[in-house]
Every structure is written in structure tokens, then in C-alpha cells.
Design a protein around this motif. Structure first.
Motif, mmCIF file in Angstrom:
data_model
loop_
_atom_site.group_PDB
_atom_site.id
_atom_site.type_symbol
_atom_site.label_atom_id
_atom_site.label_comp_id
_atom_site.label_asym_id
_atom_site.label_seq_id
_atom_site.Cartn_x
_atom_site.Cartn_y
_atom_site.Cartn_z
ATOM 1 N N UNK A 116 0.833 -1.208 0.000
ATOM 2 C CA UNK A 116 0.000 0.000 0.000
ATOM 3 C C UNK A 116 0.865 1.255 0.000
ATOM 4 N N UNK A 117 1.940 1.254 0.773
ATOM 5 C CA UNK A 117 2.836 2.415 0.807
ATOM 6 C C UNK A 117 3.463 2.663 -0.566
ATOM 7 N N UNK A 118 3.908 1.605 -1.224
ATOM 8 C CA UNK A 118 4.523 1.748 -2.549
ATOM 9 C C UNK A 118 3.497 2.193 -3.586
ATOM 10 N N UNK A 119 2.273 1.658 -3.479
ATOM 11 C CA UNK A 119 1.209 2.061 -4.404
ATOM 12 C C UNK A 119 0.895 3.542 -4.246
ATOM 13 N N UNK A 130 -3.724 4.437 -11.416
ATOM 14 C CA UNK A 130 -4.394 3.413 -10.620
ATOM 15 C C UNK A 130 -3.413 2.283 -10.315
ATOM 16 N N UNK A 131 -3.276 1.951 -9.038
ATOM 17 C CA UNK A 131 -2.385 0.863 -8.635
ATOM 18 C C UNK A 131 -3.154 -0.099 -7.735
ATOM 19 N N UNK A 132 -3.008 -1.378 -8.033
ATOM 20 C CA UNK A 132 -3.607 -2.441 -7.222
ATOM 21 C C UNK A 132 -2.574 -2.899 -6.196
ATOM 22 N N UNK A 133 -2.926 -2.833 -4.906
ATOM 23 C CA UNK A 133 -2.044 -3.284 -3.826
ATOM 24 C C UNK A 133 -2.699 -4.450 -3.104
ATOM 25 N N UNK A 134 -1.911 -5.477 -2.754
ATOM 26 C CA UNK A 134 -2.545 -6.653 -2.156
ATOM 27 C C UNK A 134 -1.579 -7.457 -1.297
#
Length: 338
Positions: A116-119, A130-134
Motif C-alpha cells: 500500500x505504501x509503494x502504491x 491506478x495501482x492495485x495493492x494486495x
């Protein structure tokens, strides 16, 4: 923008536009069941191995987050994810299915906030729209790799934790209403010499406190700035150690405003989980499920999520190595009520 020594301030206010959470049957019996999008009744998820089931968990959570954001997979610029399997195969194979440009990360159970931090940093810098974080984990797959296969029926000590079967995903976007990713603090390795893989909470607690201390110092704020500070999966043992360390380091944290995801997802009175929960999926589904819903309801305005990770492997354990640990913190704020 760099703030202090190891923190980022996201001055362009990237938003968590949508989330997706998928869990297994045991998590569906816990107190947070109503906050998850999909609860599976079978650990296998129709697959022929635990590892393939974990991949399926992540694919479902990712597709749900994309759909909830009103996007197509082609519109998502990057996918950042990780898990606990060797060479993060669950995330990498899910990336094969999703066909989104992919950055695989490994932070053990801290992966949810690392991704999430990198996104947020990519979106904040205008390097992506738009970035998907998971992050994801599967109880049977993780237990087989790091400890003993569930079929072995080994006895666990009270300090042991129960790996969450679950996947959490979010879409971070330039604009939108809802929860804002305000800042992040990247942790450093803290190793207190613990070698017992059945005592993860004790190993990770010092790293969590170190990152929280760094976050408060870098941003020049007091713990009371947040309505809630939540660690990733220290569970009972680690939580108690963290509280002792807060007192030792004179960090004035109100324990009524400090929780741990590993203590929230299961019911201690009805579910046999020893010290509590762990796994990449733990902080992912609690944050993107339970905590996000509380924020959207207006019950919480500012929270700090500090996901913790024990960076051991079966090889390092077999060689008698100690357990290096890390924690990454992300602050979330509710600016626009939906």
C-alpha cells in the motif's frame, strides 16, 4: 515527499478508491465476518492444492477491488503484491491471470502495508493513475511450508499463531472520495535474537514499536493524533510486549486506542488459535474489511496501520539463524464521508 529520516508524506492525497476482501471458513466464524466481501466454505476453493487455493483467493480479491473501483484490468497501471510462499508464487501466478504490470514484494506479514505504501507513492508522484495493492495467505499452505503440514497434527505452544486464510486488495487512485493515504513510514530490520518460529509475536513486537516511534518522530506528532493505532499480527504475546516497550520508551499510547489485527479476527473463547492470528492476509483483510468500513461509517477519522513481518525462511531456520523482523506503517484519514 521525504519527511524526516524514513517517512513519506503524500501531499497529493492519493485515495483508496475501492477494496476487496476474501477469506476462508474459519475466518468466517470470527467476530469480523460481516466485514468481509466473500467467505468461502471450503479451504480448497475448488482447487487441487492449498497453494492454488491461495492464488484463487488473491485473484478474487483483486478482481473484486477492480470491479468495485469501476475499472477494468486494462486501466490499472501496476499491481503490487506479495505473500508467504517460496518466491511469492501466489502473487506472481495471480499476476499471470490478471495481466497487469507487476511488482512482486516480500515483507512477510508486513506485505499489506508495504504494498500500500509503494502504491500510494507511485500515485502521489504521478507515476501511475491506478495501482492495485494486495497481500494474501492460506493457513494450510503456510503451515506446510514454515512449520508442519496440518495432517501431521503437531501440538503447538501457547505462543504460536494461526495463519489467516484470506486476501485483501485495494485500488489506490489519484482522485476520488473516501479514505486518503496520508503518509507512510518504512521500517528497518530489528532482530532481538529470537529463533523460535512458534513465537512470532515476541520476535516482531520490537520492530513494530521501532517503526511507530520513527513515524511519530518523523512527522512530529503525538500518538493521540490517531483515533486508532493497530499493529499487524503481534497477537496476545507480541501485543503485551509492545505495550511494555511503549512504556519503556515513554511513548504515551492509550491502550484503549491500540489494537492488534491478530487479536481482532478470531474469537478466543470459541476458536483455538493459541496466541492469535498471523499471515500476510491478516492485516490485509482486517484493514481493507473491518477498519475501512469503520472509517467509511465515520467511526474513525485517522488511523495508523503498522503491519509486522518476520523475515525468516525454512532454510534460515534450519541453519539456526535468528529471525529478522520489520514493520511498515501507513496512515489513513477519512476526509470525505461517503
Amino acid at each position: 515527499m521525504l519527511k524526516g529520516h524514513q517517512s513519506w508524506i503524500f501531499e497529493n492525497n492519493p485515495k483508496i478508491r475501492a477494496v476487496g476482501t476474501v477469506v476462508g471458513p474459519f475466518e468466517g466464524q470470527g467476530p469480523l465476518a460481516n466485514d468481509f466481501d466473500i467467505i468461502h466454505g471450503d479451504l480448497m476453493l475448488g482447487q487441487d492444492s492449498w497453494e492454488k487455493a491461495e492464488k484463487t483467493l488473491l485473484e478474487e480479491a483483486a478482481k473484486l477491488a477492480i470491479e468495485n473501483a469501476g475499472l477494468t484490468q486494462e486501466q490499472v497501471n501496476f499491481f503490487i503484491g506479495g505473500d508467504l510462499m517460496n518466491q511469492i508464487i501466489s502473487s506472481s501466478f495471480a499476476a499471470r491471470t490478471l495481466a497487469i504490470p507487476y511488482l512482486g514484494v516480500f515483507g512477510a506479514c508486513s506485505t499489506s502495508m508495504e504494498s500500500l505504501a509503494l502504491a500510494a507513492n507511485l500515485v502521489n508522484s504521478r507515476s501511475a493513475k491506478f495501482v492495485l495493492a494486495s497481500a494474501c495467505s492460506h493457513n494450510a499452505a503456510v503451515e506446510k511450508q514454515f512449520r508442519y503440514p496440518t495432517e501431521y497434527g503437531s501440538q503447538k505452544p501457547p505462543t504460536a499463531q494461526f495463519t489467516v486464510t484470506g486476501a485483501g486488495a485495494s485500488i489506490v487512485a489519484e482522485h476520488g472520495k473516501g479514505v486518503t493515504v496520508k503518509s507512510a513510514t518504512i521500517g528497518r530490520i530489528v532482530d532481538m535474537g529470537i529463533t523460535d518460529p512458534f513465537n512470532m509475536g515476541a520476535a516482531m513486537a520490537p520492530a513494530a514499536v521501532d517503526t511507530i516511534q520513527a513515524h511519530l518522530r518523523d512527522l512530529r506528532i503525538e500518538p493521540g493524533y490517531y483515533d486508532l493505532i493497530v499493529t499487524g499480527d503481534l497477537s496476545r504475546i507480541g501485543y503485551e510486549i509492545a505495550c511494555d516497550l511503549f512504556e519503556k520508551h515513554k511513548i504515551q499510547i492509550d491502550q484503549t486506542k491500540y489494537y492488534d489485527c491478530g487479536m481482532m479476527i478470531y474469537n478466543y473463547e470459541e476458536q483455538t488459535v493459541q496466541s492469535g492470528a498471523s499471515g500476510c492476509g491478516c492485516s490485509a483483510v482486517v484493514t481493507y474489511g473491518h477498519l475501512m468500513k469503520r472509517m467509511l461509517k465515520g467511526e474513525l477519522k485517522r488511523i495508523l496501520v503498522v503491519a509486522t513481518g518476520a523475515l525468516l525462511s525454512p532454510i534460515s531456520f534450519q541453519q539456526g539463524e535468528t529471525i529478522p523482523c520489520i514493520a511498515h506503517a501507513v496512515s489513513l484519514e477519512m476526509e470525505d464521508k461517503i
